[in-house]
Design an enzyme around this catalytic site. Sequence first.
Site, PDB file in Angstrom:
ATOM      1  N   HIS A   1       0.844  -1.196   0.000  1.00 19.04           N
ATOM      2  CA  HIS A   1       0.000   0.000   0.000  1.00 19.04           C
ATOM      3  C   HIS A   1       0.879   1.245   0.000  1.00 19.04           C
ATOM      4  O   HIS A   1       2.067   1.187   0.314  1.00 19.04           O
ATOM      5  CB  HIS A   1      -0.902   0.019   1.242  1.00 19.04           C
ATOM      6  CG  HIS A   1      -0.124   0.079   2.527  1.00 19.04           C
ATOM      7  ND1 HIS A   1       0.504  -1.035   3.061  1.00 19.04           N
ATOM      8  CD2 HIS A   1       0.153   1.115   3.376  1.00 19.04           C
ATOM      9  CE1 HIS A   1       1.125  -0.693   4.185  1.00 19.04           C
ATOM     10  NE2 HIS A   1       0.929   0.611   4.384  1.00 19.04           N
TER      11      HIS A   1
ATOM     12  N   ARG B   1       4.298  -8.429  17.426  1.00 16.59           N
ATOM     13  CA  ARG B   1       5.107  -7.280  16.991  1.00 16.59           C
ATOM     14  C   ARG B   1       4.286  -6.002  17.193  1.00 16.59           C
ATOM     15  O   ARG B   1       3.109  -5.945  16.827  1.00 16.59           O
ATOM     16  CB  ARG B   1       5.491  -7.426  15.518  1.00 16.59           C
ATOM     17  CG  ARG B   1       6.323  -6.261  14.981  1.00 16.59           C
ATOM     18  CD  ARG B   1       6.487  -6.333  13.468  1.00 16.59           C
ATOM     19  NE  ARG B   1       7.263  -5.226  12.959  1.00 16.59           N
ATOM     20  CZ  ARG B   1       7.151  -4.714  11.734  1.00 16.59           C
ATOM     21  NH1 ARG B   1       6.285  -5.243  10.870  1.00 16.59           N
ATOM     22  NH2 ARG B   1       7.913  -3.703  11.359  1.00 16.59           N
TER      23      ARG B   1
ATOM     24  N   ASP C   1       1.006   5.159   1.708  1.00 12.40           N
ATOM     25  CA  ASP C   1       0.460   5.892   2.853  1.00 12.40           C
ATOM     26  C   ASP C   1      -0.079   7.246   2.394  1.00 12.40           C
ATOM     27  O   ASP C   1       0.455   7.863   1.466  1.00 12.40           O
ATOM     28  CB  ASP C   1       1.537   6.132   3.912  1.00 12.40           C
ATOM     29  CG  ASP C   1       2.026   4.840   4.535  1.00 12.40           C
ATOM     30  OD1 ASP C   1       1.258   3.863   4.542  1.00 12.40           O
ATOM     31  OD2 ASP C   1       3.190   4.813   5.015  1.00 12.40           O
TER      32      ASP C   1
ATOM     33  N   HIS D   1       4.816  -0.182  -0.044  1.00 16.62           N
ATOM     34  CA  HIS D   1       5.461  -1.063   0.932  1.00 16.62           C
ATOM     35  C   HIS D   1       4.441  -1.984   1.572  1.00 16.62           C
ATOM     36  O   HIS D   1       3.223  -1.762   1.478  1.00 16.62           O
ATOM     37  CB  HIS D   1       6.182  -0.250   2.000  1.00 16.62           C
ATOM     38  CG  HIS D   1       5.298   0.687   2.751  1.00 16.62           C
ATOM     39  ND1 HIS D   1       4.813   1.861   2.217  1.00 16.62           N
ATOM     40  CD2 HIS D   1       4.783   0.620   4.018  1.00 16.62           C
ATOM     41  CE1 HIS D   1       4.047   2.491   3.097  1.00 16.62           C
ATOM     42  NE2 HIS D   1       4.010   1.753   4.209  1.00 16.62           N
TER      43      HIS D   1
END
Length: 731
Positions: free
Chosen positions: A660, A722, A662, A712
Site C-alpha cells: 500500500h 510485533r 500511505d 510497501h
Amino acid sequence: MSLIETFKMKLILGCLFTVFITAPATSVEDVVVLTVGSGESDAQTRLLRSAQVFQYTIQVLGDNQGPVADDLKLKLVQEAVAGVAKDHPDRLVLYLDGPDAILAAGPLRVVEEVTRDHEGPGGPVRVLLSADGVCWPDKSLAAKFPKLKVGRRFIDSGAFVGPAEHLHRIFTESAQGEKSLQELFTKLYLKDAVRKKYNIAIDHTNTLFQNLHGATGELELKFAGKEGYLQNTVYTTVPLVIRGNRNSKVMLNSYANYLARAWNPVDGCRECWENMLPIESLEASQFPVVTLAIFIPKPTPFLEEFFVKITAQKYPKERIHLYIHNMEEFHAPMVTEWVDSTGRLYKSLKYITHDAGAKEWHTKNKAIVHTLETGSDFLLVVDSMAHLDNPFAIKLLVEQNRKVVAPMLARPYKPWSNFWGALTSDGFYARSADYVEIVQNEKRGLWNVPFVGNAYMISSKLLADKQRVPSFINKLLEPDMAMCANLREKGVFIHVTNRLDMGHLVSADNFVTKHFRPEMWQLFENRWDWEARYLHENYSSSLVENATIAMPCPDVYWFPLFKERYAQDMIDVNENFGGWSDGSHYDKRLEGGYETVPTVDIHMNQIEYRYEWLEILRAYVQPLQLRVFEGYNNDVGPPQALMAFTVRYKPDEQPLLRPHHDTSTYTINVALNRPGIDFQGGGCRFVRYNCSVLDTRVGWVLMHPGRLTHLHEGLRVTEGTRYIVVTFVDP
C-alpha cells in the site's frame, strides 16, 4: 585640582578601592565602632565580620543577652563614649544601633567623610547623623525641621559619627533625662543655637549612612575591581554604613551577599569558604550524622529517578538516619519497595505510610524531634519534587556548615526555583535583581535569601536552640513558608547555595495519575526529566553536521529516537487500554467510517496522547526530517498527523499488511519490540526497490516518503507479537 581633592572625588565616585596615592596617614585605630548587643545573632555575626574585614575596632555594649530598652541604650552609649574620650579624645566614634547593619568600606572612608569640606550650621561638621525620610517618633515635630531642596530632612539616631571628646561633651552638657538617643538628638538638632554650638548635621544625601527603608529604588550595586559598593544614584554618593532599618532587613541581606568582600565578579564567592566543616580527610565512621527526611506530599512524576539519586548519594549510609513520610496511596508500592530493598541499608529507618493520615507540617515538626533523639548533627529535608542529581549533594551541604542552607534547585528551562530572592510587603514571592542570574548560574555562591523550600539542611545546633528552633506552623501558610517566616522573625539567616550544580526540581502541578505509565504525559511539564527517561541517548548524534545517517533502503532513513523504556511503556499503555480495533475495513473512529488498509491498532487520541505525540513530531522528528529530506519544510506550521496509531501484529490476529501507499508526505514507523526475541518474522518491504528492513531496532524510527514512490508492505509475523507506532505526517 589638588591631589587630595582628586582623591576625595574618587572616593565619592566609588573608585576608592583602585586608587593608590600618597595621602595623610590614617590608622584603623582612628575610628572605634560602638554597637549595642541584643543577643548573639546571625546579623551580629555579619556586622562583626564586616568590621573584621576592614579592620575596625568594634565594641559590643551591654551583656548581649537580649533586646535592650532605649533608655539603657542611651546610658550604655554615654558610658562608652566617656571611656573612649578619656583615653583617646580625638578618636572618631561610629555608632550603629543594633546588628542589622554592615560596613562596606574601611576607616579611611569614615575619616574622609567627617573631615570633608562641608559646612554645618556653625562651621565644619563635628557630628553627622544618619538621615531618614520619616519624622519619628513624634511626627508633629516634622514642620520644625529645616526644609531642603535635596535630600532627606529627618534624623535617624541609629547611626552617627563624631569625635569622642565632642560627643562626650554633648552627652555631659545637654542630656537632661531623655529616654532615647533619638529623643536627645532631635531636641538638640531642632534648637538652632544648640545645633550650631555642637556643629550637628544630618547626612541628607547619604554620603556616609544609608538607611534602606524607603530608599531601595535609589541604590545600585557596583564593583570597583574586586570591591563591591552601593551607589545612591539619586545623590551620586557611595555610603559606607548600610542599615536595614524598619522592614528593610531582607534587602540588607541581599546587598550583604556582595558587600564586605563576600562576593566579587573575579573570585566569585569568598564567604562560601568561611566557617566550612572540613570532612574530606575523615573516615566514613567519623562523618557527621544526618537525618535524611524524605516527604512525598503529593503525586509526583519521576519518583523512581528521585529514589535512584537518593540511593546514589556519596555519603556513608551508616551515618544517615532515614525518616520517610509518604502521603500518597498512588506511590505506596514504589516507596515500600524502595524501603524494603534499600532503606534497610541506612543507620535507622522510620517510615510513616499514607494511611497514617498524618499532615505534612506535623511530620516535619516530628522530624526535628527525631533528629535530636537520634543525636544527628544535621537534618536534611527533601521533598519528592527535589532531585539531588549531584551524588555529593549531602556532603557539600554538610561541609557548607550553615544553620540553614538549601541546594539551589530549579525547574529546567524555567525561572522557577526552590528559593525567593525578595519578598512583597505581605511576605510572599518577589523577584530580586539577581534572581535570574543565580537561577541560571551566571552568579555562583552562597546567598542569604528570605525563603527556601523542597530541600534544605538545618543544623542540629539550631534545632536544639529553644528560642530559635524552626517550626512548620505559622497561620495558614504551607509548611516551608511557615518555617521560613518563623526563621526570619527570629533573625535566623536562610541560605541557598549554587556554588556547584546540585540538582533540579520536577513539577507536580499537572501530574495526572489516571494514566497508565503517567510520566509519558509529562513532555510539556517536565521535558528535561521526560527526555532523560525516554529520549534515546544517541538522538542528537543524527543532528550533527556531516553525520552519517543510516539508509537501509533507497530514501528510507533510520534514526535512534526513543529508549527501550519508552517503547515498553507505550506497549503497556496500549495493552492496558485494550481497545484494539478488529482490523476490518469498517472503522467508526474515522470520519468516513471506512479504512482502506486496515490494521489492528489503537489511535493516539484514544489514549489521550495526541497532543504529546504532535509535540514529539515537532520537537524531535521534524529536525531529523530536515536532515534527510532537504527543501521540505511545512510552511503552515509544525508537522501535522491525522493518523498516528500503535499497530499490533500477531499470527492469529493480523500477521501482515498488504502492499500500500500511505496518505502522507512522509511516514514514520517506530519499532517497539525486538525481532527474533519478542516475535519471529515481520519487517517492512519496499516493493519498488525489492528492499526489506528486517532487523528493526527498538526505539528507532524508520522514515520514508508516503505517496507515489514507496509502495510497501508489512511482512508476516510467524510467532509472538510485533508492535510498531505508525504516523502519517502532513497528509
